[in-house]
Scaffold this active site. Structure first.
Site, PDB file in Angstrom:
ATOM      1  N   HIS A 153       0.837  -1.211   0.000  1.00  0.00           N
ATOM      2  CA  HIS A 153       0.000   0.000   0.000  1.00  0.00           C
ATOM      3  C   HIS A 153       0.870   1.259   0.000  1.00  0.00           C
ATOM      4  O   HIS A 153       0.628   2.194  -0.778  1.00  0.00           O
ATOM      5  CB  HIS A 153      -0.921  -0.004   1.216  1.00  0.00           C
ATOM      6  CG  HIS A 153      -1.752   1.237   1.348  1.00  0.00           C
ATOM      7  ND1 HIS A 153      -2.983   1.368   0.760  1.00  0.00           N
ATOM      8  CD2 HIS A 153      -1.508   2.419   1.990  1.00  0.00           C
ATOM      9  CE1 HIS A 153      -3.478   2.567   1.031  1.00  0.00           C
ATOM     10  NE2 HIS A 153      -2.594   3.219   1.777  1.00  0.00           N
ATOM     11  N   GLU A 154       1.872   1.299   0.854  1.00  0.00           N
ATOM     12  CA  GLU A 154       2.747   2.473   0.919  1.00  0.00           C
ATOM     13  C   GLU A 154       3.545   2.640  -0.373  1.00  0.00           C
ATOM     14  O   GLU A 154       3.782   3.764  -0.824  1.00  0.00           O
ATOM     15  CB  GLU A 154       3.684   2.380   2.122  1.00  0.00           C
ATOM     16  CG  GLU A 154       2.969   2.354   3.470  1.00  0.00           C
ATOM     17  CD  GLU A 154       1.972   3.489   3.657  1.00  0.00           C
ATOM     18  OE1 GLU A 154       2.188   4.583   3.088  1.00  0.00           O
ATOM     19  OE2 GLU A 154       0.960   3.288   4.348  1.00  0.00           O
TER      20      GLU A 154
ATOM     21  N   HIS B 162       1.565   4.460  -2.908  1.00  0.00           N
ATOM     22  CA  HIS B 162       1.659   5.922  -2.819  1.00  0.00           C
ATOM     23  C   HIS B 162       2.906   6.436  -3.539  1.00  0.00           C
ATOM     24  O   HIS B 162       2.867   7.473  -4.211  1.00  0.00           O
ATOM     25  CB  HIS B 162       1.691   6.356  -1.354  1.00  0.00           C
ATOM     26  CG  HIS B 162       0.367   6.266  -0.669  1.00  0.00           C
ATOM     27  ND1 HIS B 162      -0.786   6.805  -1.209  1.00  0.00           N
ATOM     28  CD2 HIS B 162       0.009   5.709   0.518  1.00  0.00           C
ATOM     29  CE1 HIS B 162      -1.797   6.587  -0.381  1.00  0.00           C
ATOM     30  NE2 HIS B 162      -1.344   5.914   0.665  1.00  0.00           N
TER      31      HIS B 162
ATOM     32  N   HIS C  74       2.981   9.112  -6.766  1.00  0.00           N
ATOM     33  CA  HIS C  74       3.783  10.328  -6.880  1.00  0.00           C
ATOM     34  C   HIS C  74       4.652  10.297  -8.137  1.00  0.00           C
ATOM     35  O   HIS C  74       4.790  11.318  -8.827  1.00  0.00           O
ATOM     36  CB  HIS C  74       4.651  10.511  -5.639  1.00  0.00           C
ATOM     37  CG  HIS C  74       3.928  11.105  -4.476  1.00  0.00           C
ATOM     38  ND1 HIS C  74       3.889  12.458  -4.229  1.00  0.00           N
ATOM     39  CD2 HIS C  74       3.188  10.523  -3.502  1.00  0.00           C
ATOM     40  CE1 HIS C  74       3.174  12.694  -3.142  1.00  0.00           C
ATOM     41  NE2 HIS C  74       2.739  11.535  -2.683  1.00  0.00           N
TER      42      HIS C  74
END
Length: 223
Positions: A95-96, A99, A103
């Site tokens: 999940h991280e 991110h 970006h």
């Protein structure tokens, strides 16, 4: 009616926290068959997406302190997530990384969320003070300024929601496509990610209910 809205908002937030903490407590103990740690999952996903410059580090905070820091180009994972090969470790790490990929791809809602962030931060700190003053002095101007500030927080939560849901969607696909879990473990990964996503949904609904409650109180006091 305003007490019903207050209790509903409180229940939603508490329930979402219990839900995510319960899912984490359960799935941190369920080890994946393929045995990849959170750190290994994160490193491989980042490398496979050309993000070798993004570092993976243990986070200084406790459980569920995991986050991606775009300024430092670091995925920080809590110690348990970083070192273990549990369902929770794989899901949270992916999940991280989702991110980080957002970006790198200039995902649209990221820029929108960042543009609202400064206003949301100020609003979250000052809105209740302005609202209380507005209620105490029956000041329509102060009260609706406070409502506008709370609404800014709600808009930020609304914009954050697709960012988090997209990161979870990416994570769900990545953990299976990259071979971190087997078919039978996908449901558990989805449950873990869904529990985390629900906290954002609950926070948004709670904010809307609080705004409605305050409007009811203010209008009742004016009658």
């Amino acid at each position: 009616m305003d007490w019903i809205l207050y209790l509903a908002a409180l229940f939603l937030v508490m329930f979402s926290q219990i839900k995510v903490q319960g899912a984490y407590a359960r799935y941190r103990q369920v080890m994946t068959l393929r045995g990849y740690t959170g750190a290994q999952v994160a490193r491989r996903i980042l490398d496979d997406h050309g993000l070798q410059h993004v570092q993976v580090e243990p986070a200084p905070g406790g459980a569920l302190s995991d986050h991606y820091d775009p300024k430092a180009n670091v995925v920080r994972l809590s110690e348990d997530i970083y070192a273990n090969s549990s369902i929770a470790s794989v899901a949270v790490a992916a999940h991280e990384c989702g991110h980080a990929i957002q970006h790198a791809e200039n995902y649209g809602f990221i820029a929108l969320r960042n543009s609202i962030l400064p206003f949301a931060m100020v609003s979250s700190q000052l809105s209740w003070l302005v609202l209380i003053l507005g209620l105490l002095f029956s000041s329509t101007g102060l009260f609706y300024t406070g409502i506008l500030m709370l609404s800014c927080v709600a808009v930020f939560q609304l914009v954050t929601l697709p960012v988090e849901l997209d990161a979870s969607k990416r994570a769900m696909a990545l953990v299976y496509e990259e071979g971190f879990v087997v078919q039978e473990e996908r449901k558990d990964v989805k449950t873990m990610l869904s529990a985390a996503a629900f906290t954002y949904i609950a926070s948004l609904i709670s904010s809307v209910l609080q705004i409605l409650r305050l409007l009811l109180i203010f209008n009742r006091n004016r009658d």
